[in-house]
Design a protein around this motif. Structure first.
Motif, PDB file in Angstrom:
ATOM      1  N   PRO A  99       1.595  14.236   5.799  1.00 38.08           N
ATOM      2  CA  PRO A  99       0.609  13.275   5.308  1.00 38.08           C
ATOM      3  C   PRO A  99       1.047  11.827   5.511  1.00 38.08           C
ATOM      4  CG  PRO A  99       1.899  14.111   3.475  1.00 38.08           C
ATOM      5  CD  PRO A  99       2.382  14.834   4.704  1.00 38.08           C
ATOM      6  N   VAL A 100       0.093  10.981   5.849  1.00 41.24           N
ATOM      7  CA  VAL A 100       0.274   9.524   5.826  1.00 41.24           C
ATOM      8  C   VAL A 100      -0.668   9.033   4.730  1.00 41.24           C
ATOM      9  CG1 VAL A 100       0.024   7.364   7.081  1.00 41.24           C
ATOM     10  CG2 VAL A 100       0.816   9.428   8.271  1.00 41.24           C
ATOM     11  N   VAL A 101      -0.113   8.457   3.674  1.00 41.51           N
ATOM     12  CA  VAL A 101      -0.862   8.234   2.441  1.00 41.51           C
ATOM     13  C   VAL A 101      -1.174   6.759   2.224  1.00 41.51           C
ATOM     14  CG1 VAL A 101      -0.923   8.687  -0.039  1.00 41.51           C
ATOM     15  CG2 VAL A 101       0.407  10.172   1.463  1.00 41.51           C
ATOM     16  N   THR A 102      -2.389   6.501   1.737  1.00 45.27           N
ATOM     17  CA  THR A 102      -2.705   5.187   1.188  1.00 45.27           C
ATOM     18  C   THR A 102      -3.132   5.357  -0.259  1.00 45.27           C
ATOM     19  OG1 THR A 102      -3.980   3.148   1.489  1.00 45.27           O
ATOM     20  CG2 THR A 102      -5.161   5.203   1.827  1.00 45.27           C
ATOM     21  N   VAL A 103      -2.679   4.445  -1.110  1.00 40.82           N
ATOM     22  CA  VAL A 103      -3.153   4.365  -2.496  1.00 40.82           C
ATOM     23  C   VAL A 103      -3.979   3.091  -2.568  1.00 40.82           C
ATOM     24  CG1 VAL A 103      -2.516   4.235  -4.920  1.00 40.82           C
ATOM     25  CG2 VAL A 103      -1.128   5.599  -3.340  1.00 40.82           C
ATOM     26  N   THR A 104      -5.290   3.241  -2.675  1.00 38.99           N
ATOM     27  CA  THR A 104      -6.185   2.106  -2.477  1.00 38.99           C
ATOM     28  C   THR A 104      -6.288   1.177  -3.675  1.00 38.99           C
ATOM     29  OG1 THR A 104      -8.132   3.308  -3.286  1.00 38.99           O
ATOM     30  CG2 THR A 104      -7.587   3.521  -0.933  1.00 38.99           C
ATOM     31  N   ALA A 105      -5.805   1.613  -4.844  1.00 44.77           N
ATOM     32  CA  ALA A 105      -5.946   0.812  -6.064  1.00 44.77           C
ATOM     33  C   ALA A 105      -7.409   0.411  -6.292  1.00 44.77           C
ATOM     34  CB  ALA A 105      -5.041  -0.422  -6.026  1.00 44.77           C
ATOM     35  N   ASP A 106      -8.305   1.349  -5.969  1.00 47.94           N
ATOM     36  CA  ASP A 106      -9.749   1.127  -6.144  1.00 47.94           C
ATOM     37  C   ASP A 106     -10.265  -0.081  -5.372  1.00 47.94           C
ATOM     38  OD1 ASP A 106     -10.967   3.217  -7.578  1.00 47.94           O
ATOM     39  OD2 ASP A 106      -9.937   2.577  -9.393  1.00 47.94           O
ATOM     40  N   ASP A 107      -9.705  -0.314  -4.205  1.00 52.06           N
ATOM     41  CA  ASP A 107     -10.148  -1.405  -3.336  1.00 52.06           C
ATOM     42  C   ASP A 107     -10.867  -0.793  -2.132  1.00 52.06           C
ATOM     43  OD1 ASP A 107     -10.479  -3.429  -1.499  1.00 52.06           O
ATOM     44  OD2 ASP A 107      -8.498  -4.303  -1.818  1.00 52.06           O
ATOM     45  N   PRO A 108     -12.208  -0.856  -2.074  1.00 52.80           N
ATOM     46  CA  PRO A 108     -12.916  -0.219  -0.958  1.00 52.80           C
ATOM     47  C   PRO A 108     -12.581  -0.824   0.395  1.00 52.80           C
ATOM     48  CG  PRO A 108     -14.434  -1.493  -2.338  1.00 52.80           C
ATOM     49  CD  PRO A 108     -13.137  -1.435  -3.062  1.00 52.80           C
ATOM     50  N   ASP A 109     -12.235  -2.106   0.440  1.00 53.37           N
ATOM     51  CA  ASP A 109     -11.854  -2.728   1.716  1.00 53.37           C
ATOM     52  C   ASP A 109     -10.540  -2.137   2.232  1.00 53.37           C
ATOM     53  OD1 ASP A 109     -14.075  -4.384   1.766  1.00 53.37           O
ATOM     54  OD2 ASP A 109     -13.067  -5.985   0.666  1.00 53.37           O
ATOM     55  N   ARG A 110      -9.618  -1.894   1.329  1.00 50.68           N
ATOM     56  CA  ARG A 110      -8.350  -1.279   1.734  1.00 50.68           C
ATOM     57  C   ARG A 110      -8.600   0.135   2.251  1.00 50.68           C
ATOM     58  NH1 ARG A 110      -3.406  -1.136  -2.469  1.00 50.68           N
ATOM     59  NH2 ARG A 110      -3.861  -3.378  -2.364  1.00 50.68           N
ATOM     60  N   GLU A 111      -9.523   0.834   1.599  1.00 50.37           N
ATOM     61  CA  GLU A 111      -9.855   2.192   2.027  1.00 50.37           C
ATOM     62  C   GLU A 111     -10.462   2.183   3.423  1.00 50.37           C
ATOM     63  OE1 GLU A 111     -12.271   6.044   0.164  1.00 50.37           O
ATOM     64  OE2 GLU A 111     -11.665   4.362  -1.116  1.00 50.37           O
ATOM     65  N   ARG A 112     -11.360   1.248   3.680  1.00 48.53           N
ATOM     66  CA  ARG A 112     -11.969   1.150   5.007  1.00 48.53           C
ATOM     67  C   ARG A 112     -10.913   0.829   6.068  1.00 48.53           C
ATOM     68  NH1 ARG A 112     -16.968   0.562   7.644  1.00 48.53           N
ATOM     69  NH2 ARG A 112     -16.446   0.747   9.846  1.00 48.53           N
ATOM     70  N   GLY A 113     -10.020  -0.083   5.752  1.00 49.84           N
ATOM     71  CA  GLY A 113      -8.967  -0.420   6.699  1.00 49.84           C
ATOM     72  C   GLY A 113      -8.095   0.775   7.043  1.00 49.84           C
ATOM     73  N   PHE A 114      -7.797   1.600   6.046  1.00 50.78           N
ATOM     74  CA  PHE A 114      -6.969   2.784   6.289  1.00 50.78           C
ATOM     75  C   PHE A 114      -7.707   3.785   7.180  1.00 50.78           C
ATOM     76  CE2 PHE A 114      -5.507   7.074   5.029  1.00 50.78           C
ATOM     77  CZ  PHE A 114      -4.169   6.958   5.386  1.00 50.78           C
ATOM     78  N   LEU A 115      -8.994   3.982   6.942  1.00 49.90           N
ATOM     79  CA  LEU A 115      -9.765   4.895   7.781  1.00 49.90           C
ATOM     80  C   LEU A 115      -9.757   4.428   9.235  1.00 49.90           C
ATOM     81  CD1 LEU A 115     -12.899   5.716   5.581  1.00 49.90           C
ATOM     82  CD2 LEU A 115     -10.866   7.094   5.952  1.00 49.90           C
ATOM     83  N   ASP A 116      -9.895   3.120   9.434  1.00 46.36           N
ATOM     84  CA  ASP A 116      -9.850   2.585  10.792  1.00 46.36           C
ATOM     85  C   ASP A 116      -8.498   2.869  11.450  1.00 46.36           C
ATOM     86  OD1 ASP A 116     -12.422   1.630  10.630  1.00 46.36           O
ATOM     87  OD2 ASP A 116     -11.830  -0.403  10.073  1.00 46.36           O
ATOM     88  N   GLU A 117      -7.425   2.735  10.677  1.00 46.96           N
ATOM     89  CA  GLU A 117      -6.092   3.017  11.216  1.00 46.96           C
ATOM     90  C   GLU A 117      -5.965   4.493  11.588  1.00 46.96           C
ATOM     91  OE1 GLU A 117      -3.631   1.018  11.922  1.00 46.96           O
ATOM     92  OE2 GLU A 117      -4.474  -0.842  11.136  1.00 46.96           O
ATOM     93  N   CYS A 118      -6.507   5.369  10.749  1.00 48.81           N
ATOM     94  CA  CYS A 118      -6.454   6.806  11.046  1.00 48.81           C
ATOM     95  C   CYS A 118      -7.166   7.116  12.360  1.00 48.81           C
ATOM     96  CB  CYS A 118      -7.096   7.609   9.918  1.00 48.81           C
ATOM     97  SG  CYS A 118      -6.156   7.632   8.375  1.00 48.81           S
ATOM     98  N   LEU A 119      -8.335   6.500  12.558  1.00 52.99           N
ATOM     99  CA  LEU A 119      -9.089   6.730  13.782  1.00 52.99           C
ATOM    100  C   LEU A 119      -8.374   6.128  14.991  1.00 52.99           C
ATOM    101  CD1 LEU A 119     -12.716   5.994  12.526  1.00 52.99           C
ATOM    102  CD2 LEU A 119     -11.607   8.209  12.796  1.00 52.99           C
ATOM    103  N   ALA A 120      -7.847   4.934  14.826  1.00 49.19           N
ATOM    104  CA  ALA A 120      -7.175   4.270  15.935  1.00 49.19           C
ATOM    105  C   ALA A 120      -5.933   5.024  16.374  1.00 49.19           C
ATOM    106  CB  ALA A 120      -6.807   2.842  15.543  1.00 49.19           C
ATOM    107  N   ASN A 121      -5.279   5.713  15.437  1.00 50.52           N
ATOM    108  CA  ASN A 121      -4.039   6.411  15.745  1.00 50.52           C
ATOM    109  C   ASN A 121      -4.247   7.903  15.981  1.00 50.52           C
ATOM    110  OD1 ASN A 121      -1.823   4.316  15.545  1.00 50.52           O
ATOM    111  ND2 ASN A 121      -2.920   3.974  13.624  1.00 50.52           N
TER     112      ASN A 121
END
Length: 340
Positions: A99-121
């Motif tokens: 697993p590569v984990v993000t803890v978003t701290a309830d920040d939807p922008d952080r969540e979106r950024g992580f999804l983009d990283e998952c797709l890019a990688n």
């Protein structure tokens, strides 16, 4: 120094180039069969924005499955999320995934950024333990990029997302029934995000248990959006400090339960209590809980993550959503009478 959310993402590259995220991902990962003009637009947009794939993605462009699964959590201290992640990690390791984990701290922008990283990688899949309700729309983009997505959070439900969730309405009904059966008619209910489908379903279950019972008081005490330990503690402390305190509490998550217990300990007032979701100290504290088979949830998620997008085991259709049964674990706190 630029903020994390200021960094260019796959989504911003796709937007600049005027293409879909899926197409941008294909170009930047070196896949063939993309029109030359389209590839040029994506490459130019990536260069203008300063977007770069990391070394892992470059190694994977030639083929083969990524050993990584992106995992989204909203709160690493939440007992349910931590328990499910531990089991999920163990199940993934058995089939050679990490697993590569993000803890978003309830920040939807952080969540979106992580999804983009998952797709890019070019990760093998994404597993959502808990999402911010405002981030739910982002998963449609990820699903359209042909990445396998398995979620434990109903807020992310939609095409291309396999949902594995408990029967949340039944969980609420069981919690309320447990207290009604022991004579409680004055109940405080502490909830999470009011926009969360989990909260909505659990509250619907509680309400269904009170149907036809005009003698039951609970709406005056109901508090949605308490959300974290501190706010739950303050809500319960205010209730218990009043002259018309409820005789019982229902907490809609393990985090809220811990806040409620802190308030009870501070005031040395101990109403009956039923928690939805188990947590490590619950047995020690004799807390009655409504729980799901979290081990089965983790195992089913990993089985689905092994399937290629758009297919099920053996090449059949996707299996869609799975509902996990819930059950009562009676330990004492939910079985106290109002006049104890």
């Amino acid at each position: 120094m630029a903020k994390q959310n200021d960094r260019p993402t796959l989504a911003t590259v796709a937007s600049r180039a005027g293409v879909s995220i899926k197409t941008a991902s294909r170009v930047l990962n070196g896949e063939k069969h993309v029109a030359a003009r389209t590839a040029e637009k994506v490459e130019d947009a990536a260069a203008e924005l300063g977007f770069r794939l990391n070394s892992t993605a470059r190694r994977l462009r030639a083929g083969g499955r990524s050993p990584y699964i992106g995992v989204v959590m909203s709160d690493g201290d939440d007992p349910f999320q931590a328990r499910l992640f531990t089991l999920l990690e163990a199940e993934l390791s058995r089939i050679g995934l990490r697993p590569v984990v993000t803890v978003t701290a309830d920040d939807p922008d952080r969540e979106r950024g992580f999804l983009d990283e998952c797709l890019a990688n070019d990760m093998t899949g994404i597993c959502v333990i808990r999402s911010h309700p405002d981030a739910a729309r982002f998963y449609a983009d990820a699903a359209s990029a042909d990445v396998q997505i398995v979620s434990f959070d109903p807020s992310t439900a939609g095409p291309g997302v396999d949902l594995i969730a408990g029967d949340e309405e039944l969980a609420g009904r069981l919690a309320a029934t447990q207290l009604l059966n022991h004579g409680h008619i004055s109940l405080g209910v502490i909830g999470d995000h009011s926009t969360s489908p989990i909260t909505t379903a659990r509250l619907a279950g509680i309400q269904s248990a009170f149907a036809g019972r005009s003698d039951v008081g609970w709406r005056a005490y109901m508090r949605e959006d308490a959300h974290d330990l501190a706010s739950a503690k303050n809500v319960v402390a205010a209730w218990l400090g009043s002259r018309s305190a409820p005789s019982a509490l229902i907490t809609l998550s393990a985090t809220l339960t811990q806040g409620a217990i802190d308030a009870c300990r501070r005031l040395d007032e101990w109403p009956a209590l039923v928690s939805i979701d188990d947590f490590p100290a619950a047995e020690l504290l004799d807390v009655t809980v409504i729980d799901r088979d979290v081990q089965s949830m983790a195992a089913e998620a990993v089985r689905r993550l092994q399937d290629p997008p758009g297919s099920g085991a053996g090449g059949g259709p996707r299996r869609g959503s799975a509902r996990v049964p819930v059950h009562v674990i009676a330990r004492g706190s939910g079985e106290e009478s109002p006049d104890k």
